[in-house]
Design a protein around this motif. Structure first.
Motif, mmCIF file in Angstrom:
data_model
loop_
_atom_site.group_PDB
_atom_site.id
_atom_site.type_symbol
_atom_site.label_atom_id
_atom_site.label_comp_id
_atom_site.label_asym_id
_atom_site.label_seq_id
_atom_site.Cartn_x
_atom_site.Cartn_y
_atom_site.Cartn_z
ATOM 1 N N ARG A 292 3.786 -0.008 1.973
ATOM 2 C CA ARG A 292 3.295 -0.414 0.669
ATOM 3 C C ARG A 292 3.772 -1.828 0.372
ATOM 4 O O ARG A 292 4.728 -2.326 0.961
ATOM 5 C CB ARG A 292 3.747 0.574 -0.413
ATOM 6 C CG ARG A 292 3.123 1.967 -0.257
ATOM 7 C CD ARG A 292 1.617 1.931 -0.247
ATOM 8 N NE ARG A 292 1.027 3.264 -0.100
ATOM 9 C CZ ARG A 292 -0.279 3.497 -0.017
ATOM 10 N NH1 ARG A 292 -1.135 2.482 -0.051
ATOM 11 N NH2 ARG A 292 -0.747 4.729 0.113
ATOM 12 N N ILE A 293 3.133 -2.489 -0.548
ATOM 13 C CA ILE A 293 3.333 -3.922 -0.763
ATOM 14 C C ILE A 293 4.459 -4.183 -1.754
ATOM 15 O O ILE A 293 4.470 -3.624 -2.855
ATOM 16 C CB ILE A 293 2.010 -4.550 -1.253
ATOM 17 C CG1 ILE A 293 0.973 -4.462 -0.136
ATOM 18 C CG2 ILE A 293 2.207 -5.994 -1.693
ATOM 19 C CD1 ILE A 293 -0.440 -4.746 -0.577
ATOM 20 N N ASN A 294 5.395 -5.054 -1.360
ATOM 21 C CA ASN A 294 6.478 -5.420 -2.267
ATOM 22 C C ASN A 294 6.093 -6.678 -3.059
ATOM 23 O O ASN A 294 5.005 -7.242 -2.874
ATOM 24 C CB ASN A 294 7.799 -5.616 -1.512
ATOM 25 C CG ASN A 294 7.736 -6.729 -0.473
ATOM 26 O OD1 ASN A 294 7.072 -7.747 -0.674
ATOM 27 N ND2 ASN A 294 8.435 -6.544 0.646
ATOM 28 N N GLU A 295 7.002 -7.132 -3.928
ATOM 29 C CA GLU A 295 6.675 -8.234 -4.837
ATOM 30 C C GLU A 295 6.391 -9.535 -4.092
ATOM 31 O O GLU A 295 5.431 -10.252 -4.404
ATOM 32 C CB GLU A 295 7.832 -8.437 -5.819
ATOM 33 C CG GLU A 295 7.541 -9.481 -6.887
ATOM 34 C CD GLU A 295 8.659 -9.577 -7.916
ATOM 35 O OE1 GLU A 295 8.643 -10.548 -8.689
ATOM 36 O OE2 GLU A 295 9.538 -8.683 -7.941
ATOM 37 N N GLU A 296 7.210 -9.851 -3.100
ATOM 38 C CA GLU A 296 7.005 -11.079 -2.336
ATOM 39 C C GLU A 296 5.671 -11.056 -1.591
ATOM 40 O O GLU A 296 4.936 -12.047 -1.566
ATOM 41 C CB GLU A 296 8.157 -11.273 -1.353
ATOM 42 C CG GLU A 296 8.045 -12.547 -0.522
ATOM 43 C CD GLU A 296 9.195 -12.706 0.456
ATOM 44 O OE1 GLU A 296 9.137 -13.612 1.295
ATOM 45 O OE2 GLU A 296 10.158 -11.911 0.378
ATOM 46 N N GLN A 297 5.354 -9.931 -0.986
ATOM 47 C CA GLN A 297 4.090 -9.795 -0.271
ATOM 48 C C GLN A 297 2.911 -9.882 -1.242
ATOM 49 O O GLN A 297 1.872 -10.468 -0.928
ATOM 50 C CB GLN A 297 4.065 -8.470 0.486
ATOM 51 C CG GLN A 297 5.054 -8.403 1.629
ATOM 52 C CD GLN A 297 5.177 -7.003 2.208
ATOM 53 O OE1 GLN A 297 4.919 -6.000 1.528
ATOM 54 N NE2 GLN A 297 5.575 -6.923 3.467
ATOM 55 N N SER A 298 3.086 -9.306 -2.426
ATOM 56 C CA SER A 298 2.035 -9.345 -3.435
ATOM 57 C C SER A 298 1.722 -10.775 -3.853
ATOM 58 O O SER A 298 0.558 -11.135 -4.082
ATOM 59 C CB SER A 298 2.455 -8.513 -4.655
ATOM 60 O OG SER A 298 1.430 -8.489 -5.623
ATOM 61 N N LYS B 263 6.592 3.771 5.179
ATOM 62 C CA LYS B 263 6.632 2.384 4.724
ATOM 63 C C LYS B 263 5.219 1.815 4.761
ATOM 64 O O LYS B 263 4.289 2.490 5.178
ATOM 65 C CB LYS B 263 7.542 1.551 5.629
ATOM 66 C CG LYS B 263 8.970 2.054 5.736
ATOM 67 C CD LYS B 263 9.747 1.217 6.746
ATOM 68 C CE LYS B 263 11.154 1.734 6.951
ATOM 69 N NZ LYS B 263 11.891 0.960 7.990
#
Length: 265
Positions: free
Chosen positions: A29-35, A27
């Protein structure tokens, strides 16, 4: 256990497979919310020994703070802390660890992470470093570089002290045989040309002249509270704050308040 069976036929192959699992995060990697949150920063990719390191900056006129996240995480984990620090006008930098977030490398270890931190610190010259979990250990290791002499304060949140203890917990979790465990230790010594006992946050901090804040939960089920006690004893000018019930992540407003108080004094 597959790796124990492999080790019966080849200790070296078994050790390589086990170390591969130990150093490869699943784990982080960056998800959409974090991005979306990280998109509010100025992003800059640095090269450290040929490997890309992603940094995020929220500009302020105050002192510079560098944030180092932990295992299977990324810079977005600091959102709860970054938003208030921005209001206090701190100059904030976060980096993604090796094999995490948007940084390069397919492998992770605390020494490589320390090199990332050294490279970022060389460019941005932080007054304060805040590290969570292994990010705290890597932050301590990064201080072996005299170029980071401008650092004044170090905050460690749920950070491990002894790498040998980290290994023991990993061995127990994976159910490795004595043959496999010995082979892994031998492989680490061969790769890094040092005994595993040398990788110690507490020992690294003994000679540093820094103000330190150690925050650790007494019920942390990932990194035992005893590690915080060892670190606190080694970093002479440090304060230990003990929480209860916050676990290992420590994403809580009360943690932020302890940090603000320490920074402002």
């Amino acid at each position: 256990m597959f790796i124990n069976i492999v080790s019966l036929f080849s200790k070296k192959l078994g050790a390589r497979l086990a170390l591969f699992l130990f150093t490869r995060p699943l784990k982080g990697r960056i998800n959409e919310e974090q991005s979306d949150f990280l998109g509010t920063s100025f992003r800059e990719e640095l090269l450290v020994n040929g490997t890309p390191v992603m940094t995020y900056r929220w500009l302020g006129k105050g002192k510079t703070i560098l944030l180092a996240h932990g295992w299977e995480s990324n810079s977005a984990r600091w959102q709860y802390l970054i938003e208030p620090l921005k209001k206090l006008n701190y100059n904030i930098i976060a980096l993604d660890a090796p094999a995490h977030g948007r940084s390069g490398s397919s492998r992770f270890n605390a020494l490589l992470y320390a090199e990332f931190i050294q490279g970022v610190a060389k460019k941005f010259k932080p007054d304060i470093i805040i590290g969570h979990s292994v990010g705290g250990m890597a932050s301590a290791f990064s201080q072996s570089n005299p170029e980071n002499s401008n650092l004044k304060k170090l905050i460690l949140i749920g950070s491990p002290s002894e790498f040998t203890d980290v290994l023991k917990r990993y061995f127990k979790m994976m159910g490795y045989s004595k043959r496999t465990k010995n082979a892994i230790i031998a492989l680490i010594k061969k790769r890094f040309n040092v005994e595993t006992i040398s990788f110690s946050t507490a020992k690294q901090l003994e000679l540093l002249n820094l103000e330190g804040l150690i925050i650790h939960d007494e019920k942390d089920d990932v990194i035992p509270y005893h590690d915080a006690i060892l670190i606190n004893k080694s970093l002479k000018n440090s304060k230990l704050i003990t929480t209860s019930g916050l676990g290992h992540s420590m994403n809580d407003e009360s943690i932020s308040n302890h940090i603000y108080e320490f920074l402002e004094n």
